[in-house]
Motif scaffolding. Structure first.
Motif, PDB file in Angstrom:
ATOM      1  N   HIS A  61       7.644  10.785   2.076  1.00 14.78           N
ATOM      2  CA  HIS A  61       8.747  11.668   2.404  1.00 14.78           C
ATOM      3  C   HIS A  61      10.078  10.922   2.286  1.00 14.78           C
ATOM      4  O   HIS A  61      10.165   9.712   2.522  1.00 14.78           O
ATOM      5  CB  HIS A  61       8.601  12.186   3.835  1.00 14.78           C
ATOM      6  N   ASP A  62      11.127  11.657   1.927  1.00 13.49           N
ATOM      7  CA  ASP A  62      12.465  11.092   1.711  1.00 13.49           C
ATOM      8  C   ASP A  62      12.477  10.088   0.568  1.00 13.49           C
ATOM      9  O   ASP A  62      13.350   9.215   0.502  1.00 13.49           O
ATOM     10  CB  ASP A  62      13.009  10.424   2.986  1.00 13.49           C
ATOM     11  N   ASP A  63      11.482  10.190  -0.323  1.00 10.80           N
ATOM     12  CA  ASP A  63      11.378   9.311  -1.494  1.00 10.80           C
ATOM     13  C   ASP A  63      11.321   7.829  -1.121  1.00 10.80           C
ATOM     14  O   ASP A  63      11.853   6.960  -1.822  1.00 10.80           O
ATOM     15  CB  ASP A  63      12.524   9.578  -2.470  1.00 10.80           C
ATOM     16  N   VAL A  64      10.649   7.544  -0.024  1.00 10.07           N
ATOM     17  CA  VAL A  64      10.423   6.147   0.375  1.00 10.07           C
ATOM     18  C   VAL A  64       9.287   5.590  -0.466  1.00 10.07           C
ATOM     19  O   VAL A  64       8.203   6.180  -0.529  1.00 10.07           O
ATOM     20  CB  VAL A  64      10.072   6.066   1.870  1.00 10.07           C
ATOM     21  N   PRO A  65       9.493   4.465  -1.139  1.00  9.42           N
ATOM     22  CA  PRO A  65       8.460   3.929  -2.042  1.00  9.42           C
ATOM     23  C   PRO A  65       7.292   3.318  -1.275  1.00  9.42           C
ATOM     24  O   PRO A  65       7.457   2.740  -0.203  1.00  9.42           O
ATOM     25  CB  PRO A  65       9.212   2.869  -2.849  1.00  9.42           C
ATOM     26  N   ILE A  66       6.133   3.419  -1.861  1.00 13.61           N
ATOM     27  CA  ILE A  66       4.906   2.883  -1.259  1.00 13.61           C
ATOM     28  C   ILE A  66       3.906   2.591  -2.369  1.00 13.61           C
ATOM     29  O   ILE A  66       3.930   3.231  -3.425  1.00 13.61           O
ATOM     30  CB  ILE A  66       4.300   3.896  -0.259  1.00 13.61           C
ATOM     31  N   TRP A  67       3.073   1.600  -2.165  1.00 13.34           N
ATOM     32  CA  TRP A  67       1.950   1.361  -3.060  1.00 13.34           C
ATOM     33  C   TRP A  67       0.727   2.084  -2.502  1.00 13.34           C
ATOM     34  O   TRP A  67       0.453   2.027  -1.306  1.00 13.34           O
ATOM     35  CB  TRP A  67       1.629  -0.126  -3.163  1.00 13.34           C
ATOM     36  N   VAL A  68      -0.027   2.750  -3.363  1.00 13.43           N
ATOM     37  CA  VAL A  68      -1.303   3.348  -2.960  1.00 13.43           C
ATOM     38  C   VAL A  68      -2.426   2.496  -3.539  1.00 13.43           C
ATOM     39  O   VAL A  68      -2.523   2.335  -4.753  1.00 13.43           O
ATOM     40  CB  VAL A  68      -1.443   4.797  -3.475  1.00 13.43           C
ATOM     41  N   VAL A  69      -3.273   1.946  -2.658  1.00 13.18           N
ATOM     42  CA  VAL A  69      -4.373   1.103  -3.106  1.00 13.18           C
ATOM     43  C   VAL A  69      -5.577   2.012  -3.346  1.00 13.18           C
ATOM     44  O   VAL A  69      -6.100   2.633  -2.422  1.00 13.18           O
ATOM     45  CB  VAL A  69      -4.691   0.005  -2.083  1.00 13.18           C
ATOM     46  N   ARG A 324       2.569  -6.459  -9.342  1.00 13.68           N
ATOM     47  CA  ARG A 324       3.363  -7.451  -8.613  1.00 13.68           C
ATOM     48  C   ARG A 324       3.828  -6.826  -7.297  1.00 13.68           C
ATOM     49  O   ARG A 324       4.557  -5.845  -7.277  1.00 13.68           O
ATOM     50  CB  ARG A 324       4.565  -7.872  -9.449  1.00 13.68           C
ATOM     51  N   ILE A 325       3.374  -7.400  -6.191  1.00 15.92           N
ATOM     52  CA  ILE A 325       3.729  -6.917  -4.857  1.00 15.92           C
ATOM     53  C   ILE A 325       4.755  -7.868  -4.269  1.00 15.92           C
ATOM     54  O   ILE A 325       4.526  -9.078  -4.180  1.00 15.92           O
ATOM     55  CB  ILE A 325       2.493  -6.846  -3.934  1.00 15.92           C
ATOM     56  N   ARG A 326       5.904  -7.315  -3.883  1.00 21.91           N
ATOM     57  CA  ARG A 326       6.958  -8.150  -3.337  1.00 21.91           C
ATOM     58  C   ARG A 326       6.887  -8.223  -1.813  1.00 21.91           C
ATOM     59  O   ARG A 326       6.354  -7.326  -1.162  1.00 21.91           O
ATOM     60  CB  ARG A 326       8.324  -7.607  -3.764  1.00 21.91           C
ATOM     61  N   LYS A 327       7.406  -9.274  -1.266  1.00 19.25           N
ATOM     62  CA  LYS A 327       7.468  -9.430   0.179  1.00 19.25           C
ATOM     63  C   LYS A 327       8.207  -8.234   0.784  1.00 19.25           C
ATOM     64  O   LYS A 327       9.271  -7.848   0.321  1.00 19.25           O
ATOM     65  CB  LYS A 327       8.193 -10.734   0.531  1.00 19.25           C
ATOM     66  N   GLY A 328       7.613  -7.622   1.808  1.00 23.28           N
ATOM     67  CA  GLY A 328       8.231  -6.474   2.447  1.00 23.28           C
ATOM     68  C   GLY A 328       7.790  -5.139   1.881  1.00 23.28           C
ATOM     69  O   GLY A 328       8.179  -4.090   2.402  1.00 23.28           O
ATOM     70  N   ASP A 329       6.986  -5.124   0.823  1.00 21.65           N
ATOM     71  CA  ASP A 329       6.469  -3.863   0.289  1.00 21.65           C
ATOM     72  C   ASP A 329       5.438  -3.270   1.252  1.00 21.65           C
ATOM     73  O   ASP A 329       4.704  -3.998   1.937  1.00 21.65           O
ATOM     74  CB  ASP A 329       5.794  -4.083  -1.070  1.00 21.65           C
ATOM     75  N   GLY A 330       5.364  -1.944   1.253  1.00 22.51           N
ATOM     76  CA  GLY A 330       4.351  -1.254   2.045  1.00 22.51           C
ATOM     77  C   GLY A 330       3.218  -0.784   1.167  1.00 22.51           C
ATOM     78  O   GLY A 330       3.423  -0.410   0.006  1.00 22.51           O
TER      79      GLY A 330
END
Length: 499
Positions: A61-69, A324-330
């Motif tokens: 929601h609100d276009d917050v980025p997230i990785w889906v595993v 590539r997963i950056r520090k602080g990514d969800g």
């Protein structure tokens, strides 16, 4: 210059236009899919898997980025590597950059709390040690006996009517009754507590008041156990050497109650739906090719109680699933998509009996500590229900069933059924579809059926010879021995089921 918007793509792809046939409302910045706008999340996960592999970028929601595993192995790595990923949202970059507002719809799932499921290191060991220590005191034989008795009470409410909603009248009540008993507040189990828990989890307009009702009950319980410890989860939490404060005890009781309740409601509903809609599945269950515990385990693969878990966060720059997963990514812990990863389940129609490597209860340091309780409630409750109502049938077309869905879970709204009306049974009686004769309390014995007493002969009549069997039946004691002793396996099954 304005700071660059945080986006977890890491793939080098240019901004993409909506592909042909894809509704524009389902895409956000960078052509990323908005999970909350998907009509069918399972289908979307498969599209993401095909396009990006086992780890895919998406938007909340609100276009917050997230990785889906999406991959099974990648999910296991996510939850089992605390050096790289944690549950502490305070390091989440979108939160720190102000993208996640206080009223974000997923904030109740994401906001950090001082509980074991969000803690790390020594604090995690202290808090989780108290929770697992309290749960380790549960006598599962006694637990199954209570589950069957609660099932008897619930079925007695509707068995004479011949119709019921197995979600609203059974699945949503049984876990709460059992959890209240385990926590130490059986007197709090009533329809109001069930409604408050449902309301809290749905996030309705009255959810805050309902949550306050639940927390007030848990606060009273904590105070009682401080004054007078008992042999229940609350009592063991209060007295654990970890030295939990009253606030910590109350918060962990809340986590155990609400998380265990919602997961088990969904699990029971899902298993019963398959039993009622899949003739082959029911035939295996009725014919002995599949046990109720195996049916529960199959459901944990196919329809896990929680679809995803919010969320894990990268403690350092790393790589996962080729991204590539950056520090602080969800990252979303993808239970449902991970369970159908084609690399481990190339044929989804194949049964998974005996295989417990699904992701339904998580893994690693934050693996669900109450999973055996949930399994026991579902196993014993469903078994007892089907014993009481062996002819139960779905009372509507399968395509008329509806779900309340979110990114986190998929909840069956109703499961209407019909059956031949049945008489009520004593809650202490072993569940059975056969009506049992009334039994005097003084002559009741576990696992035996009281023989009918013969009528006394008239005072002036001549006594007739009484056959040996009938003579034995007239005596309440001793209890007649069974004609053949149970074998070791039968004795073990009776002990395991709490008979």
């Amino acid at each position: 210059m304005t700071p660059e918007r945080h986006a977890p793509t890491g793939t080098g792809d240019p901004l993409l236009e909506p592909p042909p046939g894809c509704p524009a409302h389902g895409l956000g910045p960078g052509g990323l899919h908005r999970l909350y706008e998907a009509d069918d999340l399972d289908e979307l996960y498969e599209q993401l898997r095909e396009r990006h592999g086992p780890v895919a970028p998406a938007l909340l929601h609100d276009d917050v980025p997230i990785w889906v595993v999406l991959g099974h192995a990648e999910n296991l790595h996510l939850v089992s590597t605390p050096a790289q990923f944690c549950r502490d949202s305070r390091i989440w970059t979108p939160l720190n950059e102000g993208m996640v507002k206080p009223d974000h719809p997923l904030m109740p799932h994401i906001a950090w709390q001082p509980i074991c499921s969000h803690a790390e290191g020594d604090e995690h060991k202290r808090l989780r040690g108290a929770v697992t220590g309290a749960m380790s005191t549960i006598n599962f034989r006694e637990l199954r006996r209570h589950i069957k008795r609660y099932t008897q009470r619930l079925v007695n409410r509707f068995c004479e009517e011949g119709r019921a909603d197995l979600v609203g009248q059974f699945a949503e009540h049984l876990p709460m009754g059992v959890m209240c008993h385990l926590l130490g507040m059986p007197e709090e189990f009533n329809d109001r507590m069930v409604e408050a828990a449902r309301d809290t989890l749905k996030g309705t307009e009255t959810a805050i008041a309902s949550h306050a009702y639940v927390m007030d009950a848990l606060a009273r319980l904590t105070a009682r156990r401080r004054a007078q410890p008992q042999d229940d989860i609350a009592g063991h939490l209060v007295n654990h050497p970890a030295g939990l404060t009253d606030d910590e005890v109350r918060e962990h009781l809340r986590v155990v109650l609400l998380a265990g309740y919602e997961a088990t409601v969904n699990l029971i509903s899902n298993v019963l739906r398959v039993v009622l809609t899949d003739p082959g599945f029911r035939a295996q269950l009725s014919g002995g090719q599949m046990t109720v515990p195996e049916a529960v385990e199959q459901s944990l693969w196919d329809e896990p109680p929680f679809s995803t878990v919010f969320a894990y966060f990268a403690k350092q720059e790393t790589e996962l699933g080729g991204q590539r997963i950056r520090k602080g990514d969800g990252l979303l812990f993808g239970i449902a998509p991970g369970n159908v990863d084609p690399r481990i389940r190339p044929d989804l129609a194949a049964g998974m009996q005996g295989n417990r490597s699904h992701l339904a209860f998580g893994g690693g340091p934050h693996e669900c500590p109450g999973q055996d309780i949930g399994r026991a409630i579902a196993d014993a409750g469903i078994d007892a229900l089907l014993m009481r109502l062996p002819d139960v049938q779905l009372a509507c077309a399968e395509d008329e069933l509806s779900w309340r869905s979110s990114i986190a879970s998929r909840h069956l709204v109703e499961l209407p059924v019909r059956f031949e009306p049945k008489p009520q049974q004593e809650v202490t009686q072993e569940p059975s579809h056969a009506p049992a004769p009334p039994q005097p309390a003084a002559a009741w014995h576990v696992g035996t059926r009281e023989q009918p007493q013969p009528q006394s002969p008239p005072a002036q009549s001549r006594p007739q010879p009484v056959p040996p069997v009938a003579a034995a039946a007239t005596q309440p004691q001793p209890v007649p021995e069974p004609p053949r002793p149970l074998g070791a396996w039968q004795r073990f099954l009776r002990w395991w089921r709490g008979y």
